[in-house]
Design a protein around this motif. Structure first.
Motif, PDB file in Angstrom:
ATOM      1  N   ILE A 177      36.046  50.675  32.084  1.00  0.00           N
ATOM      2  CA  ILE A 177      35.072  49.852  30.928  1.00  0.00           C
ATOM      3  C   ILE A 177      35.894  49.794  29.605  1.00  0.00           C
ATOM      4  CG2 ILE A 177      32.975  50.078  29.699  1.00  0.00           C
ATOM      5  CD1 ILE A 177      31.951  51.278  32.382  1.00  0.00           C
ATOM      6  N   SER A 178      36.683  50.946  29.341  1.00  0.00           N
ATOM      7  CA  SER A 178      37.022  50.840  27.785  1.00  0.00           C
ATOM      8  C   SER A 178      38.366  49.948  27.921  1.00  0.00           C
ATOM      9  CB  SER A 178      37.722  52.180  27.484  1.00  0.00           C
ATOM     10  OG  SER A 178      38.638  52.666  28.414  1.00  0.00           O
ATOM     11  N   GLN A 179      39.004  49.471  28.976  1.00  0.00           N
ATOM     12  CA  GLN A 179      40.079  48.714  29.136  1.00  0.00           C
ATOM     13  C   GLN A 179      39.602  47.410  29.436  1.00  0.00           C
ATOM     14  OE1 GLN A 179      42.548  50.006  32.383  1.00  0.00           O
ATOM     15  NE2 GLN A 179      43.127  51.739  31.371  1.00  0.00           N
ATOM     16  N   ARG A 180      38.433  47.000  29.423  1.00  0.00           N
ATOM     17  CA  ARG A 180      38.016  45.506  29.859  1.00  0.00           C
ATOM     18  C   ARG A 180      38.294  44.937  28.231  1.00  0.00           C
ATOM     19  NH1 ARG A 180      32.717  44.527  32.776  1.00  0.00           N
ATOM     20  NH2 ARG A 180      34.029  43.822  34.392  1.00  0.00           N
ATOM     21  N   ARG A 181      38.784  43.474  28.494  1.00  0.00           N
ATOM     22  CA  ARG A 181      38.689  42.642  27.317  1.00  0.00           C
ATOM     23  C   ARG A 181      37.565  42.099  27.059  1.00  0.00           C
ATOM     24  NH1 ARG A 181      44.243  39.397  28.167  1.00  0.00           N
ATOM     25  NH2 ARG A 181      45.714  41.029  28.870  1.00  0.00           N
ATOM     26  N   ASP A 182      37.476  41.769  25.560  1.00  0.00           N
ATOM     27  CA  ASP A 182      36.330  40.908  25.158  1.00  0.00           C
ATOM     28  C   ASP A 182      36.454  39.554  25.794  1.00  0.00           C
ATOM     29  OD1 ASP A 182      34.120  40.137  23.315  1.00  0.00           O
ATOM     30  OD2 ASP A 182      35.670  38.750  22.267  1.00  0.00           O
TER      31      ASP A 182
ATOM     32  N   SER B  83      36.769  35.119  32.826  1.00  0.00           N
ATOM     33  CA  SER B  83      36.547  35.766  31.698  1.00  0.00           C
ATOM     34  C   SER B  83      35.053  36.210  31.891  1.00  0.00           C
ATOM     35  CB  SER B  83      36.650  34.842  30.290  1.00  0.00           C
ATOM     36  OG  SER B  83      35.523  33.970  30.590  1.00  0.00           O
ATOM     37  N   GLY B  84      34.295  35.662  32.814  1.00  0.00           N
ATOM     38  CA  GLY B  84      32.676  36.109  32.854  1.00  0.00           C
ATOM     39  C   GLY B  84      32.029  35.333  32.043  1.00  0.00           C
ATOM     40  N   LEU B  85      32.564  34.116  31.254  1.00  0.00           N
ATOM     41  CA  LEU B  85      31.689  33.405  30.461  1.00  0.00           C
ATOM     42  C   LEU B  85      31.104  32.189  31.347  1.00  0.00           C
ATOM     43  CD1 LEU B  85      33.780  32.961  27.314  1.00  0.00           C
ATOM     44  CD2 LEU B  85      31.884  34.532  27.724  1.00  0.00           C
ATOM     45  N   ASN B  86      30.208  31.606  30.911  1.00  0.00           N
ATOM     46  CA  ASN B  86      29.737  30.308  31.592  1.00  0.00           C
ATOM     47  C   ASN B  86      30.622  29.180  31.237  1.00  0.00           C
ATOM     48  OD1 ASN B  86      28.230  28.874  29.528  1.00  0.00           O
ATOM     49  ND2 ASN B  86      26.595  30.282  29.888  1.00  0.00           N
ATOM     50  N   ILE B  87      30.401  28.091  31.910  1.00  0.00           N
ATOM     51  CA  ILE B  87      31.183  26.934  31.910  1.00  0.00           C
ATOM     52  C   ILE B  87      30.880  26.243  30.321  1.00  0.00           C
ATOM     53  CG2 ILE B  87      29.763  25.446  32.859  1.00  0.00           C
ATOM     54  CD1 ILE B  87      33.558  25.016  33.351  1.00  0.00           C
ATOM     55  N   TYR B  88      29.676  26.250  30.057  1.00  0.00           N
ATOM     56  CA  TYR B  88      29.503  25.763  28.731  1.00  0.00           C
ATOM     57  C   TYR B  88      29.890  26.562  27.436  1.00  0.00           C
ATOM     58  CZ  TYR B  88      26.176  23.412  31.726  1.00  0.00           C
ATOM     59  OH  TYR B  88      25.632  22.593  32.713  1.00  0.00           O
TER      60      TYR B  88
ATOM     61  N   ASN C 224      39.832  32.480  25.073  1.00  0.00           N
ATOM     62  CA  ASN C 224      40.622  32.090  24.028  1.00  0.00           C
ATOM     63  C   ASN C 224      42.059  32.116  24.435  1.00  0.00           C
ATOM     64  OD1 ASN C 224      39.294  30.839  22.044  1.00  0.00           O
ATOM     65  ND2 ASN C 224      38.485  32.616  21.250  1.00  0.00           N
ATOM     66  N   ILE C 225      42.336  33.306  24.890  1.00  0.00           N
ATOM     67  CA  ILE C 225      44.058  33.400  25.213  1.00  0.00           C
ATOM     68  C   ILE C 225      44.304  32.486  26.351  1.00  0.00           C
ATOM     69  CG2 ILE C 225      45.689  35.172  26.199  1.00  0.00           C
ATOM     70  CD1 ILE C 225      44.029  37.349  24.474  1.00  0.00           C
ATOM     71  N   LEU C 226      43.359  32.531  27.292  1.00  0.00           N
ATOM     72  CA  LEU C 226      43.557  31.593  28.474  1.00  0.00           C
ATOM     73  C   LEU C 226      43.769  30.305  28.222  1.00  0.00           C
ATOM     74  CD1 LEU C 226      41.475  33.479  31.250  1.00  0.00           C
ATOM     75  CD2 LEU C 226      44.037  33.571  30.978  1.00  0.00           C
ATOM     76  N   LEU C 227      43.053  29.775  27.156  1.00  0.00           N
ATOM     77  CA  LEU C 227      42.829  28.433  26.855  1.00  0.00           C
ATOM     78  C   LEU C 227      44.103  28.172  26.104  1.00  0.00           C
ATOM     79  CD1 LEU C 227      39.294  28.023  25.456  1.00  0.00           C
ATOM     80  CD2 LEU C 227      40.168  26.744  27.335  1.00  0.00           C
TER      81      LEU C 227
END
Length: 54
Positions: free
Chosen positions: A4-9, A32-37, A15-18
């Motif tokens: 858990i402490s190693q998980r990225r924001d 990243s776990g975000l949604n497409i929007y 942003n890094i991947l983009l």
């Protein structure tokens, strides 16, 4: 460290991947776990303004 402490924001990671990959928005959302929007919004916000008026 725990996993858990190693998980990225998720926003920072997306942003890094983009910036550093050619992954699609769908792939970045899945990684990243975000949604497409949210990923699409980040992509649009990261564009440089061209200085032209419409």
């Amino acid at each position: 460290m725990t996993a858990i402490s190693q998980r990225r924001d998720p926003l920072t990671y997306a942003n890094i991947l983009l910036k550093e990959t050619t992954f699609s928005a769908k792939e970045i959302a899945e990684l990243s776990g975000l949604n497409i929007y949210e990923v699409t919004a980040l992509k649009l916000k990261s564009r440089k303004s061209s200085g032209t008026k419409h």
